[in-house]
Design a protein around this motif. Sequence first.
Motif, PDB file in Angstrom:
ATOM      1  N   TYR A   6       0.851  -1.185   0.000  1.00  0.00           N
ATOM      2  CA  TYR A   6       0.000   0.000   0.000  1.00  0.00           C
ATOM      3  C   TYR A   6       0.890   1.240   0.000  1.00  0.00           C
ATOM      4  CZ  TYR A   6      -4.729  -1.893   0.715  1.00  0.00           C
ATOM      5  OH  TYR A   6      -5.953  -2.496   0.565  1.00  0.00           O
ATOM      6  N   LYS A   7       0.389   2.309  -0.583  1.00  0.00           N
ATOM      7  CA  LYS A   7       1.148   3.547  -0.648  1.00  0.00           C
ATOM      8  C   LYS A   7       1.379   4.099   0.751  1.00  0.00           C
ATOM      9  CE  LYS A   7      -0.322   4.886  -5.280  1.00  0.00           C
ATOM     10  NZ  LYS A   7      -1.008   5.891  -6.135  1.00  0.00           N
ATOM     11  N   SER A   8       2.638   4.386   1.038  1.00  0.00           N
ATOM     12  CA  SER A   8       3.026   4.978   2.319  1.00  0.00           C
ATOM     13  C   SER A   8       4.489   5.365   2.227  1.00  0.00           C
ATOM     14  CB  SER A   8       2.812   4.002   3.475  1.00  0.00           C
ATOM     15  OG  SER A   8       3.220   4.580   4.704  1.00  0.00           O
ATOM     16  N   GLY A   9       4.770   6.662   2.249  1.00  0.00           N
ATOM     17  CA  GLY A   9       6.154   7.107   2.121  1.00  0.00           C
ATOM     18  C   GLY A   9       6.757   6.655   0.802  1.00  0.00           C
ATOM     19  N   ARG A  10       8.063   6.436   0.799  1.00  0.00           N
ATOM     20  CA  ARG A  10       8.753   6.055  -0.434  1.00  0.00           C
ATOM     21  C   ARG A  10       8.688   4.559  -0.717  1.00  0.00           C
ATOM     22  NH1 ARG A  10      12.274   9.866  -2.792  1.00  0.00           N
ATOM     23  NH2 ARG A  10      12.606  11.748  -1.550  1.00  0.00           N
ATOM     24  N   ASP A  11       8.552   3.737   0.318  1.00  0.00           N
ATOM     25  CA  ASP A  11       8.702   2.297   0.141  1.00  0.00           C
ATOM     26  C   ASP A  11       7.456   1.489   0.456  1.00  0.00           C
ATOM     27  OD1 ASP A  11      11.538   2.219  -0.646  1.00  0.00           O
ATOM     28  OD2 ASP A  11      11.854   3.087   1.332  1.00  0.00           O
ATOM     29  N   GLY A  12       6.348   2.154   0.794  1.00  0.00           N
ATOM     30  CA  GLY A  12       5.100   1.461   0.991  1.00  0.00           C
ATOM     31  C   GLY A  12       5.040   0.644   2.273  1.00  0.00           C
ATOM     32  N   LYS A  13       3.863   0.034   2.495  1.00  0.00           N
ATOM     33  CA  LYS A  13       3.641  -0.861   3.625  1.00  0.00           C
ATOM     34  C   LYS A  13       3.332  -2.248   3.079  1.00  0.00           C
ATOM     35  CE  LYS A  13       1.783   2.536   6.920  1.00  0.00           C
ATOM     36  NZ  LYS A  13       0.600   2.894   7.741  1.00  0.00           N
ATOM     37  N   LEU A  14       4.040  -3.246   3.566  1.00  0.00           N
ATOM     38  CA  LEU A  14       3.902  -4.598   3.052  1.00  0.00           C
ATOM     39  C   LEU A  14       2.589  -5.234   3.484  1.00  0.00           C
ATOM     40  CD1 LEU A  14       5.293  -6.921   1.487  1.00  0.00           C
ATOM     41  CD2 LEU A  14       6.245  -7.674   3.667  1.00  0.00           C
ATOM     42  N   LEU A  15       1.932  -5.908   2.530  1.00  0.00           N
ATOM     43  CA  LEU A  15       0.700  -6.637   2.771  1.00  0.00           C
ATOM     44  C   LEU A  15       0.837  -8.074   2.281  1.00  0.00           C
ATOM     45  CD1 LEU A  15      -1.872  -4.175   1.131  1.00  0.00           C
ATOM     46  CD2 LEU A  15      -1.344  -4.308   3.565  1.00  0.00           C
ATOM     47  N   VAL A  16       0.151  -8.978   2.934  1.00  0.00           N
ATOM     48  CA  VAL A  16      -0.103 -10.306   2.381  1.00  0.00           C
ATOM     49  C   VAL A  16      -1.528 -10.278   1.844  1.00  0.00           C
ATOM     50  CG1 VAL A  16      -0.347 -12.755   2.884  1.00  0.00           C
ATOM     51  CG2 VAL A  16       1.511 -11.450   3.928  1.00  0.00           C
ATOM     52  N   VAL A  17      -1.708 -10.770   0.615  1.00  0.00           N
ATOM     53  CA  VAL A  17      -2.995 -10.687  -0.077  1.00  0.00           C
ATOM     54  C   VAL A  17      -3.542 -12.091  -0.292  1.00  0.00           C
ATOM     55  CG1 VAL A  17      -4.183  -9.837  -2.144  1.00  0.00           C
ATOM     56  CG2 VAL A  17      -2.236  -8.568  -1.213  1.00  0.00           C
ATOM     57  N   SER A  18      -4.846 -12.230  -0.158  1.00  0.00           N
ATOM     58  CA  SER A  18      -5.464 -13.540  -0.352  1.00  0.00           C
ATOM     59  C   SER A  18      -5.377 -13.967  -1.815  1.00  0.00           C
ATOM     60  CB  SER A  18      -6.927 -13.519   0.096  1.00  0.00           C
ATOM     61  OG  SER A  18      -7.689 -12.609  -0.682  1.00  0.00           O
ATOM     62  N   ARG A  19      -5.490 -15.258  -2.011  1.00  0.00           N
ATOM     63  CA  ARG A  19      -5.347 -15.824  -3.362  1.00  0.00           C
ATOM     64  C   ARG A  19      -6.388 -15.260  -4.313  1.00  0.00           C
ATOM     65  NH1 ARG A  19      -4.459 -20.523  -1.653  1.00  0.00           N
ATOM     66  NH2 ARG A  19      -2.196 -20.309  -1.780  1.00  0.00           N
ATOM     67  N   ASP A  20      -7.593 -14.964  -3.823  1.00  0.00           N
ATOM     68  CA  ASP A  20      -8.653 -14.431  -4.683  1.00  0.00           C
ATOM     69  C   ASP A  20      -8.601 -12.912  -4.799  1.00  0.00           C
ATOM     70  OD1 ASP A  20      -9.575 -13.588  -2.218  1.00  0.00           O
ATOM     71  OD2 ASP A  20     -11.371 -14.848  -2.215  1.00  0.00           O
ATOM     72  N   LEU A  21      -7.600 -12.284  -4.201  1.00  0.00           N
ATOM     73  CA  LEU A  21      -7.381 -10.827  -4.258  1.00  0.00           C
ATOM     74  C   LEU A  21      -8.494 -10.023  -3.584  1.00  0.00           C
ATOM     75  CD1 LEU A  21      -6.061 -10.396  -7.941  1.00  0.00           C
ATOM     76  CD2 LEU A  21      -4.766 -10.921  -5.865  1.00  0.00           C
TER      77      LEU A  21
END
Length: 338
Positions: A6-21
Amino acid sequence: MKLASYKSGRDGKLLVVSRDLRHCVHAGHIAPTMQDALDDWARIAPQLEALSDKLNAGKATDMLPFVEPDCAAPLPRAYQWADASAYVNHVELVRKSRGVEMPESFWHDPLMYQGGSDTFLGPRDDILIADTAWCVDYEAELSVITGDVPMGVTPQDAAAHIRLVMLVNDVSLRGLAVGELVKGFGFFQAKPSSAFSPVAITPDELGEAWQDHKVHLPLLSFINGKPFGKPNAAQDLTFNFPKLISHAARTRHLGAGTIIGSGTVSNKTGGEYGKPIEEGGVGYSCIVERRMIEKLNGGESVTPFLQYGDTVRIEMKDAQGKSLFGTIEQKLVRYENP
């Protein structure tokens, strides 16, 4: 496993996303950013995998709806972005468009350039260009993110260093490329920021479609909602990703987070260079290929390059028709100097 930022600063925030998005969970307690995860992959990846399993089982208590427009590129900036031209059909057509013959060596020695990696575009970010006279084109591609790669790695060993797979829109300014290439020093101004898919996925998410380190699925692209290309990403691919990684690492180490692009996905049809979708072909993953076919067949290129207000959409679906990486969808907008 599917990861996003997700957008946050220069390097974003890491997410784990479900297989179905459909859902996601923040992974900052494991690794704040994608680059942090890649830097310590052996330790971090199993923790992310465990979180992914929990999310896909519906057991993550803090899961949220996954919102693709909120995404930056999975790696919002990277230490290195090296893009190849692994589909020689594309190379030959583009060189013909410039009136340049293709050397035989291109069949066994990959083309590759080093692009700007400090400001990647998110999957829904506008393409900001100051002048459409520069002949704005899109290029639908695949790419991989590597871990640390030792200098001189063989293609056989390079495969073990692939961490994630993504889609790319490698924006190209064809009107500037010709002048740059004749100087003999490669692209620079002709290659503004590239955009990447909302999600980066581990190769195992591709299942049987991941064979010989190629993605055996069509790469779909649309201009203003109209289908423009659906070539199979494995067909007519001269160099697979391990070969490209080995080529890039011939004289240097590659740091974790290096992105290697396939170049424009391009298929021949019936022994020809290719046909538009409306003529029974699989179309094209960039505009310049169609323009070159028009020129070869009729003596004149008629398909226009992108104009302000035009939109480009790029995605890939599995055998069941489900989106694998999410969607790149961008509008071309005039850039006004600040």
